[in-house]
Every structure is written in C-alpha cells, then in structure tokens.
Scaffold this motif. Structure first.
Motif, short mmCIF file in Angstrom:
data_model
loop_
_atom_site.label_atom_id
_atom_site.label_comp_id
_atom_site.label_asym_id
_atom_site.label_seq_id
_atom_site.Cartn_x
_atom_site.Cartn_y
_atom_site.Cartn_z
N SER A 1 12.93 -4.12 -5.87
CA SER A 1 13.83 -3.61 -4.85
C SER A 1 15.18 -4.32 -4.93
N LEU B 1 0.84 -1.21 0.00
CA LEU B 1 0.00 0.00 0.00
C LEU B 1 0.87 1.26 0.00
N CYS B 2 1.91 1.18 0.77
CA CYS B 2 2.87 2.28 0.86
C CYS B 2 3.45 2.60 -0.51
N ASP B 3 3.89 1.57 -1.21
CA ASP B 3 4.50 1.75 -2.52
C ASP B 3 3.49 2.18 -3.57
N LYS C 1 13.82 -0.07 -7.23
CA LYS C 1 13.10 0.71 -6.22
C LYS C 1 14.10 1.24 -5.19
N PRO C 2 13.81 2.35 -4.54
CA PRO C 2 12.62 3.17 -4.75
C PRO C 2 12.71 3.98 -6.05
N VAL C 3 11.57 3.95 -6.77
CA VAL C 3 11.49 4.66 -8.04
C VAL C 3 11.43 6.16 -7.76
N ARG C 4 12.10 6.94 -8.62
CA ARG C 4 12.14 8.38 -8.40
C ARG C 4 11.61 9.11 -9.63
N LEU C 5 11.34 10.39 -9.46
CA LEU C 5 10.83 11.22 -10.55
C LEU C 5 11.74 11.14 -11.77
N ARG D 1 1.66 8.95 -6.68
CA ARG D 1 2.04 10.35 -6.60
C ARG D 1 3.13 10.70 -7.62
N LEU D 2 4.06 9.78 -7.78
CA LEU D 2 5.13 9.98 -8.77
C LEU D 2 4.54 10.17 -10.16
N CYS E 1 8.13 -8.56 -7.27
CA CYS E 1 7.81 -9.50 -6.17
C CYS E 1 6.43 -9.27 -5.62
N LYS F 1 0.95 4.10 -3.01
CA LYS F 1 0.76 5.53 -2.75
C LYS F 1 1.88 6.33 -3.38
N LEU F 2 3.08 5.80 -3.24
CA LEU F 2 4.25 6.48 -3.77
C LEU F 2 4.25 6.53 -5.29
#
Lengths: 149, 228
Positions: free
Chosen positions: B111, B18-20, B132-136, B26-27, B82, B22-23
């Motif tokens: 990851s 869920l955390c990822d 991961k973590p994927v960035r802009l 947003r990205l 995964c 959300k991330l």
C-alpha cells in the motif's frame, strides 16, 4: 423509479466523497459467478473496522501507558482495507489518525478514532440503503443500471 | 469450456488482511487463474512444501497423468509486503534461496510507494511490484507468465501424442519470443521455467542485465533424448 433512485444515490455517494473509484473496481469484479462479491467484501471491511477500532480504543484507554505501536499498526491495517474497498472518507480519517499516533498526540488520537467510528457506521448505513435499492430493482424483475460516475 | 486437458495457471496469494485476500482472490479468478490464498508467509511455505511433496518423481507418470501433476504446481506467488512475522520480502528471499521454489515468479504488493522498498524487492528477484489496491489492469502484466504455462501445457500434450505415435522429436508449432525449441522431460521443467523467466524481461522494472544468452536453449535441445 427505483432505478432512478439507485442511480442518483450512487452518484451522490461518489460526489460527497464517501466512495472513490476503487468501489467501481469492486463492481467490475462482480458477475454471475460472484453475484454478491461487493456486499461480501464490504461486509469484511466493516468487520475489520469494528475489530480494529475496538483494539485502538482499548489501547487508548490505558491512559499514561498507551501502546502507540499497536494503535499505529491497527490504523495501518484499517487504512489498507478502506483503500481496498474505496471507502474514501474512512481512509482519509485513518491518515489523520496515523499522524496523531505518530506524534503521540493523545487527544488527537481519541478525537480522530471517534470520527473514524462515526464515519464507518455512516458508510455502512448508506451502503445498506444502496444494496436495498438494488434488491428492490432485482425483485421487480429489473436489471441494475450501470452508473457512470 | 470443456478443455479438461488444460490445467489453469495456479497462483498462491499471501496477505494477512482477510478483506484483501478476498479481493486478490476475485481479481485472480476474474483473470482466469486458479487461486489459493493463505494468511502468512509461513503458511505459504507450508503450502509449497506440502504441494512439492506430492509431486511424483516417476517419469512414467508423465504419460499417464501429467495434468494431475501440474495441478498441484504453483505458477506464481503474489504476496503483500507488510505482514506480521514473515514479511513479503522475507518470503521472497526464502523462495529465491530454495532450490525447489526459486523458479516460481514472485510478485510483491504494497500500500506504500517506497522506492527503496521497490528496488530492494526487484533486486531480490521479484518479478513485479504492485501498488495496492491492485486492479485488473495490473494483473494483465502477469499474462506473459500465464501464456508460457499455457504453451507449456500444449507442448506437453504434443509430446504425449508424439510418444503414442512413436515418432521422433516433436517439432513445436508455436514459435514465441522465449525460443523454446522443445518441451523437455518432467525433470527439466524447472530448467525451462528458469530460462523463460530470464528471457522475458519486458515486465521487469529493474535495469539489471540478466546476461543469459538464448544459445542455452539450443544446447539443451541437443541433449534431450527422444524416448519419453
């Protein structure tokens, strides 16, 4: 005064290794469209911590019949989300916990899990303090300073 | 920005965390994409199946409401590797094996930096592999895909205008590296997507040659009728 506090506190969190530059990336994603993004994501992370640590504790409780696969997959997930939010120390402890789990080192797992628990709660408190400082600044009509690490 | 006629690049993001989710949501929003997030590969296929089912086969729809049609389209799938049950790799395979969805570019996130895993995914047809973590900055690699969709939409509008004026073939203003001479009719969109995908090799990390010549685009150009 609060701005100085906020700046110093933020810097200390990075320097002491609680946060890494992924947290900075999270801040970049916060804007007028998504003003509480960072708080929302870290809150999801802490929920993850609670749930996964509880799963692992329960698995480790079954002394003599520990499901190390479950512990392994839980710590993998926790490592992932800690990495995603920049929770550096928590992530580091997850790496250690994963190693204990892989070698089925029971004592190591129990000890490590306790540390993960303490660490995430400590981070949670610190971030709460940081968000409170932000609130104070905003309520006083100021803007949150950009902190360059 | 008031461009009601322009539909956005729509990404389907798949991640069991869920955390990822959300991330990544947003990205993608920050990169001006429309996002749908799902928690599993099976939910992703469900979503695709449902969405594809809503597509109209009526060619007349093209001139009346092409933009509604486009809004339900998925322009890219980005998935975690995964996941319990269906992994990102399994999802990739299923997408590439389906006649309906194989032209949708798929990006894998992981990851773990496992070279064998990365090559396997790229060989199976993944467009990109993000650690991961994927960035802009990573999402900038998706811009070429987004631009192609934007150009496609612009050309669709041009065709609409042309059909209203009852002129002959529309000469597209935009010349880009994909060498699309004219935007084809609705049913040819899939073919064009495939063409674009194979021509744009810049972002691919694999060394395999696609072996598709650009002459195909011209051949297809000849086959397109002027009536819309």
């Amino acid at each position: 005064m609060e701005k100085r506090q906020f700046r110093d506190y933020t810097i200390s969190l990075y320097h002491q290794g609680f946060l890494d530059d992924q947290f900075t990336e999270l801040k970049k994603l916060q804007d007028e469209c998504s003003p509480d993004f960072v708080a929302e994501v870290v809150s999801l992370f802490f929920e993850d911590c609670e749930k996964l640590i509880s799963n692992m504790a329960r698995a480790l409780d079954q002394t003599g019949n520990v499901d190390y696969k479950l512990v392994g997959s839980s710590v993998h997930q926790l490592k992932g989300s800690s990495s995603s939010v920049g929770a550096k120390r928590v992530k580091g402890l997850c790496v250690t916990l994963k190693e204990c789990c892989d070698s089925q080192n029971y004592e190591g797992c129990v000890r490590c899990l306790q540390q993960v628990d303490i660490e995430y709660k400590s981070l949670k408190g610190k971030l709460q303090d940081l968000f409170n400082l932000e609130q104070q600044i905003v309520q006083a009509g100021g803007r949150i300073p950009q902190v360059d690490i | 920005m008031g461009m009601a006629a322009e539909s956005q690049f729509h990404v389907l993001a798949v991640d069991d965390s869920l955390c990822d989710r959300k991330l990544i949501e947003r990205l993608l929003q920050k990169s001006s994409c429309q996002v749908t997030t799902v928690e599993s590969g099976s939910k992703a296929l469900e979503f695709l199946g449902l969405r594809q089912g809503l597509q109209s086969n009526d060619p007349n729809e093209l001139s009346t409401s092409p933009h509604i049609h486009q809004e339900v389209e998925v322009n890219l799938i980005i998935t975690d590797y995964c996941m319990p049950g269906m992994t990102g790799y399994d999802l990739l395979k299923k997408v590439k094996e389906s006649s309906a969805f194989k032209n949708i570019p798929v990006v894998i996130m992981s990851s773990e930096n496992v070279p064998a895993r990365i090559s396997r995914c790229l060989e199976e047809g993944a467009e990109e592999f993000f650690l991961k973590p994927v960035r802009l900055a990573d999402l900038n690699k998706l811009k070429p895909h987004m631009m192609k969709t934007k150009l496609k939409n612009q050309k669709l509008e041009e065709i609409e205008e042309a059909s209203k004026d009852e002129t002959a073939l529309v000469e597209p203003e935009i010349k880009d590296s994909t060498k699309i001479e004219i935007l084809p009719l609705q049913q040819d969109l899939q073919l064009v997507q495939q063409e674009e995908q194979t021509l744009c090799t810049n972002n691919k990390r694999k060394s395999m040659e696609e072996g598709i010549s650009t002459d195909r685009a011209l051949t297809r150009f000849d086959g397109i009728t002027t009536t819309v």
